[in-house]
Design a protein around this motif. Structure first.
Motif, PDB file in Angstrom:
ATOM      1  N   LEU A  73       0.779  -1.148   0.091  1.00  0.00           N
ATOM      2  CA  LEU A  73       0.156  -0.031  -0.193  1.00  0.00           C
ATOM      3  C   LEU A  73       0.889   1.282  -0.095  1.00  0.00           C
ATOM      4  O   LEU A  73       0.469   2.278   0.081  1.00  0.00           O
ATOM      5  N   GLY A  74       2.313   1.199   0.042  1.00  0.00           N
ATOM      6  CA  GLY A  74       3.168   2.102   0.035  1.00  0.00           C
ATOM      7  C   GLY A  74       3.819   2.416   1.352  1.00  0.00           C
ATOM      8  O   GLY A  74       4.430   3.597   1.474  1.00  0.00           O
ATOM      9  N   GLY A  75       3.555   1.435   2.142  1.00  0.00           N
ATOM     10  CA  GLY A  75       4.095   1.726   3.589  1.00  0.00           C
ATOM     11  C   GLY A  75       3.102   2.520   4.392  1.00  0.00           C
ATOM     12  O   GLY A  75       2.109   2.879   4.282  1.00  0.00           O
ATOM     13  N   PRO A  76       3.741   2.727   5.712  1.00  0.00           N
ATOM     14  CA  PRO A  76       2.977   3.347   6.747  1.00  0.00           C
ATOM     15  C   PRO A  76       2.783   4.797   6.620  1.00  0.00           C
ATOM     16  O   PRO A  76       1.983   5.445   7.145  1.00  0.00           O
ATOM     17  N   GLY A  77       3.514   5.456   5.685  1.00  0.00           N
ATOM     18  CA  GLY A  77       3.593   7.070   5.327  1.00  0.00           C
ATOM     19  C   GLY A  77       2.358   7.361   4.298  1.00  0.00           C
ATOM     20  O   GLY A  77       1.965   8.218   4.426  1.00  0.00           O
ATOM     21  N   THR A  78       1.417   6.270   3.913  1.00  0.00           N
ATOM     22  CA  THR A  78       0.502   6.565   2.946  1.00  0.00           C
ATOM     23  C   THR A  78      -0.685   6.314   3.811  1.00  0.00           C
ATOM     24  O   THR A  78      -0.784   5.765   4.792  1.00  0.00           O
ATOM     25  N   LYS A  79      -1.957   7.011   3.563  1.00  0.00           N
ATOM     26  CA  LYS A  79      -2.996   7.079   4.200  1.00  0.00           C
ATOM     27  C   LYS A  79      -3.533   5.555   4.344  1.00  0.00           C
ATOM     28  O   LYS A  79      -3.965   5.228   5.488  1.00  0.00           O
ATOM     29  N   ALA A  80      -3.494   4.656   3.370  1.00  0.00           N
ATOM     30  CA  ALA A  80      -4.036   3.405   3.422  1.00  0.00           C
ATOM     31  C   ALA A  80      -3.122   2.493   4.286  1.00  0.00           C
ATOM     32  O   ALA A  80      -3.404   1.518   5.291  1.00  0.00           O
ATOM     33  N   GLY A  81      -1.627   2.796   4.218  1.00  0.00           N
ATOM     34  CA  GLY A  81      -0.818   2.113   4.951  1.00  0.00           C
ATOM     35  C   GLY A  81      -0.843   2.494   6.566  1.00  0.00           C
ATOM     36  O   GLY A  81      -0.712   1.572   7.219  1.00  0.00           O
ATOM     37  N   ALA A  82      -1.132   3.728   6.696  1.00  0.00           N
ATOM     38  CA  ALA A  82      -1.453   4.067   8.011  1.00  0.00           C
ATOM     39  C   ALA A  82      -2.536   3.485   8.609  1.00  0.00           C
ATOM     40  O   ALA A  82      -2.423   2.932   9.936  1.00  0.00           O
ATOM     41  N   ARG A  83      -3.725   3.352   7.792  1.00  0.00           N
ATOM     42  CA  ARG A  83      -4.594   2.603   8.311  1.00  0.00           C
ATOM     43  C   ARG A  83      -4.412   1.178   8.671  1.00  0.00           C
ATOM     44  O   ARG A  83      -5.008   0.496   9.585  1.00  0.00           O
ATOM     45  N   MET A  84      -3.859   0.332   7.751  1.00  0.00           N
ATOM     46  CA  MET A  84      -3.404  -0.747   8.034  1.00  0.00           C
ATOM     47  C   MET A  84      -2.444  -0.926   9.289  1.00  0.00           C
ATOM     48  O   MET A  84      -2.607  -2.075  10.088  1.00  0.00           O
ATOM     49  N   THR A  85      -1.605  -0.199   9.219  1.00  0.00           N
ATOM     50  CA  THR A  85      -0.502  -0.192  10.731  1.00  0.00           C
ATOM     51  C   THR A  85      -1.326  -0.001  11.635  1.00  0.00           C
ATOM     52  O   THR A  85      -0.978  -0.739  12.634  1.00  0.00           O
ATOM     53  N   GLU A  86      -2.500   0.789  11.742  1.00  0.00           N
ATOM     54  CA  GLU A  86      -3.057   1.152  12.910  1.00  0.00           C
ATOM     55  C   GLU A  86      -3.809  -0.082  13.165  1.00  0.00           C
ATOM     56  O   GLU A  86      -4.139  -0.744  14.469  1.00  0.00           O
ATOM     57  N   MET A  87      -4.469  -0.863  12.418  1.00  0.00           N
ATOM     58  CA  MET A  87      -5.377  -2.215  12.441  1.00  0.00           C
ATOM     59  C   MET A  87      -4.320  -3.181  13.044  1.00  0.00           C
ATOM     60  O   MET A  87      -4.757  -4.015  14.074  1.00  0.00           O
ATOM     61  N   ARG A  88      -3.036  -3.181  12.297  1.00  0.00           N
ATOM     62  CA  ARG A  88      -2.197  -4.439  13.121  1.00  0.00           C
ATOM     63  C   ARG A  88      -1.846  -4.171  14.311  1.00  0.00           C
ATOM     64  O   ARG A  88      -1.967  -4.861  15.358  1.00  0.00           O
ATOM     65  N   ASP A  89      -1.468  -2.716  14.773  1.00  0.00           N
ATOM     66  CA  ASP A  89      -1.185  -2.447  15.962  1.00  0.00           C
ATOM     67  C   ASP A  89      -2.372  -2.678  17.059  1.00  0.00           C
ATOM     68  O   ASP A  89      -2.228  -3.310  18.308  1.00  0.00           O
ATOM     69  N   PHE A  90      -3.516  -2.359  16.600  1.00  0.00           N
ATOM     70  CA  PHE A  90      -4.631  -2.712  17.536  1.00  0.00           C
ATOM     71  C   PHE A  90      -4.835  -4.112  17.704  1.00  0.00           C
ATOM     72  O   PHE A  90      -5.031  -4.415  19.006  1.00  0.00           O
ATOM     73  N   PHE A  91      -4.896  -5.119  16.760  1.00  0.00           N
ATOM     74  CA  PHE A  91      -5.100  -6.413  16.757  1.00  0.00           C
ATOM     75  C   PHE A  91      -3.911  -7.212  17.676  1.00  0.00           C
ATOM     76  O   PHE A  91      -3.765  -8.062  18.287  1.00  0.00           O
ATOM     77  N   THR A  92      -2.581  -6.405  17.584  1.00  0.00           N
ATOM     78  CA  THR A  92      -1.566  -6.741  18.310  1.00  0.00           C
ATOM     79  C   THR A  92      -1.600  -6.629  19.702  1.00  0.00           C
ATOM     80  O   THR A  92      -1.500  -7.582  20.500  1.00  0.00           O
ATOM     81  N   PHE A  93      -2.396  -5.517  20.058  1.00  0.00           N
ATOM     82  CA  PHE A  93      -2.539  -5.145  21.484  1.00  0.00           C
ATOM     83  C   PHE A  93      -3.580  -5.781  22.128  1.00  0.00           C
ATOM     84  O   PHE A  93      -3.411  -6.352  23.172  1.00  0.00           O
ATOM     85  N   ALA A  94      -4.831  -6.186  21.242  1.00  0.00           N
ATOM     86  CA  ALA A  94      -5.713  -7.011  21.693  1.00  0.00           C
ATOM     87  C   ALA A  94      -5.357  -8.431  22.026  1.00  0.00           C
ATOM     88  O   ALA A  94      -5.926  -8.832  22.955  1.00  0.00           O
ATOM     89  N   HIS A  95      -4.582  -8.883  21.292  1.00  0.00           N
ATOM     90  CA  HIS A  95      -4.179 -10.293  21.159  1.00  0.00           C
ATOM     91  C   HIS A  95      -3.264 -10.456  22.511  1.00  0.00           C
ATOM     92  O   HIS A  95      -3.641 -11.494  22.964  1.00  0.00           O
ATOM     93  N   GLN A  96      -2.447  -9.376  22.600  1.00  0.00           N
ATOM     94  CA  GLN A  96      -1.510  -9.709  24.117  1.00  0.00           C
ATOM     95  C   GLN A  96      -2.474  -9.524  25.210  1.00  0.00           C
ATOM     96  O   GLN A  96      -2.212 -10.156  26.356  1.00  0.00           O
ATOM     97  N   GLU A  97      -3.471  -8.600  25.141  1.00  0.00           N
ATOM     98  CA  GLU A  97      -4.285  -8.452  26.363  1.00  0.00           C
ATOM     99  C   GLU A  97      -5.107  -9.727  26.484  1.00  0.00           C
ATOM    100  O   GLU A  97      -5.449  -9.883  27.586  1.00  0.00           O
ATOM    101  N   MET A  98      -5.526 -10.306  25.466  1.00  0.00           N
ATOM    102  CA  MET A  98      -6.419 -11.454  25.468  1.00  0.00           C
ATOM    103  C   MET A  98      -5.773 -12.613  26.240  1.00  0.00           C
ATOM    104  O   MET A  98      -6.154 -13.281  27.135  1.00  0.00           O
ATOM    105  N   GLU A  99      -4.530 -12.466  25.883  1.00  0.00           N
ATOM    106  CA  GLU A  99      -3.648 -13.878  26.254  1.00  0.00           C
ATOM    107  C   GLU A  99      -3.356 -13.455  27.684  1.00  0.00           C
ATOM    108  O   GLU A  99      -3.537 -14.639  28.621  1.00  0.00           O
ATOM    109  N   GLY A 100      -3.159 -12.255  28.320  1.00  0.00           N
ATOM    110  CA  GLY A 100      -3.236 -12.029  29.828  1.00  0.00           C
ATOM    111  C   GLY A 100      -4.426 -12.278  30.544  1.00  0.00           C
ATOM    112  O   GLY A 100      -4.470 -12.896  31.621  1.00  0.00           O
ATOM    113  N   ALA A 101      -5.466 -11.989  29.712  1.00  0.00           N
ATOM    114  CA  ALA A 101      -6.952 -12.289  30.403  1.00  0.00           C
ATOM    115  C   ALA A 101      -7.275 -13.573  30.606  1.00  0.00           C
ATOM    116  O   ALA A 101      -7.648 -14.029  31.363  1.00  0.00           O
ATOM    117  N   LEU A 102      -6.918 -14.348  29.619  1.00  0.00           N
ATOM    118  CA  LEU A 102      -7.057 -15.649  29.694  1.00  0.00           C
ATOM    119  C   LEU A 102      -6.317 -16.428  30.676  1.00  0.00           C
ATOM    120  O   LEU A 102      -6.573 -17.168  31.379  1.00  0.00           O
TER     121      LEU A 102
END
Length: 160
Positions: A119-148
């Motif tokens: 998508l042109g990397g995290p510096g593009t609008k689409a790349g930034a959205r995908m980076t945000e998505m990745r970072d959110f799900f990485t965070f949620a995954h780590q939090e869920m592992e701790g919660a479990l």
């Protein structure tokens, strides 16, 4: 029947819960089957029992139990001397269902990561959205592992 149990109110409760789950994107028939199993006093129910209690076709029940088994929310065991199977809730079904979904987070994170550069990397609008998505799900995954893990500890203490 359990003393004090109100079957009509129980059926109404099952339908209310099924609608709530459906609003969250869960298939309604699967939710009806799951809540019927959650609210039964029996160890489990056959597909025929579920069909009768829900006023649903055997095909609808079959699809729902298949979905619930794949999600790790119900188990199946053969009924001795019969061709029927008994559908039941495994111990700690909610934990198992949630833990099963953890692999989806891993796949989602990895696939999202692969999409950022094309998508042109995290510096593009689409790349930034995908980076945000990745970072959110990485965070949620780590939090869920701790919660479990905290849940396993709390449940072990509660049942000891």
């Amino acid at each position: 029947m359990a003393e004090g149990r109100n079957e009509e109110a129980t059926r109404h409760f099952v339908e209310q819960m099924a609608m709530l789950f459906a609003e969250w994107g869960f298939p309604r028939m699967s939710a009806r089957v799951l809540m019927t199993l959650m609210t039964t006093e029996e160890k489990g129910l056959t597909a025929g029992d579920l069909s009768q209690r829900l006023g649903a076709s055997p095909a609808a029940v079959s699809g729902a139990v298949r979905h619930l088994q794949q999600a790790g929310l119900i188990a199946r065991e053969p009924v001795p001397g019969s061709r029927s199977d008994l559908y039941l809730l495994p111990d700690d079904a909610w934990y198992l269902g949630t833990a099963t979904k953890q692999s989806l987070f891993t796949q989602l994170i990895a696939t999202t990561e692969k999409g950022i550069e094309p998508l042109g990397g995290p510096g593009t609008k689409a790349g930034a959205r995908m980076t945000e998505m990745r970072d959110f799900f990485t965070f949620a995954h780590q939090e869920m592992e701790g919660a479990l893990e905290r849940w396993r500890t709390m449940r072990a203490q509660r049942t000891a």
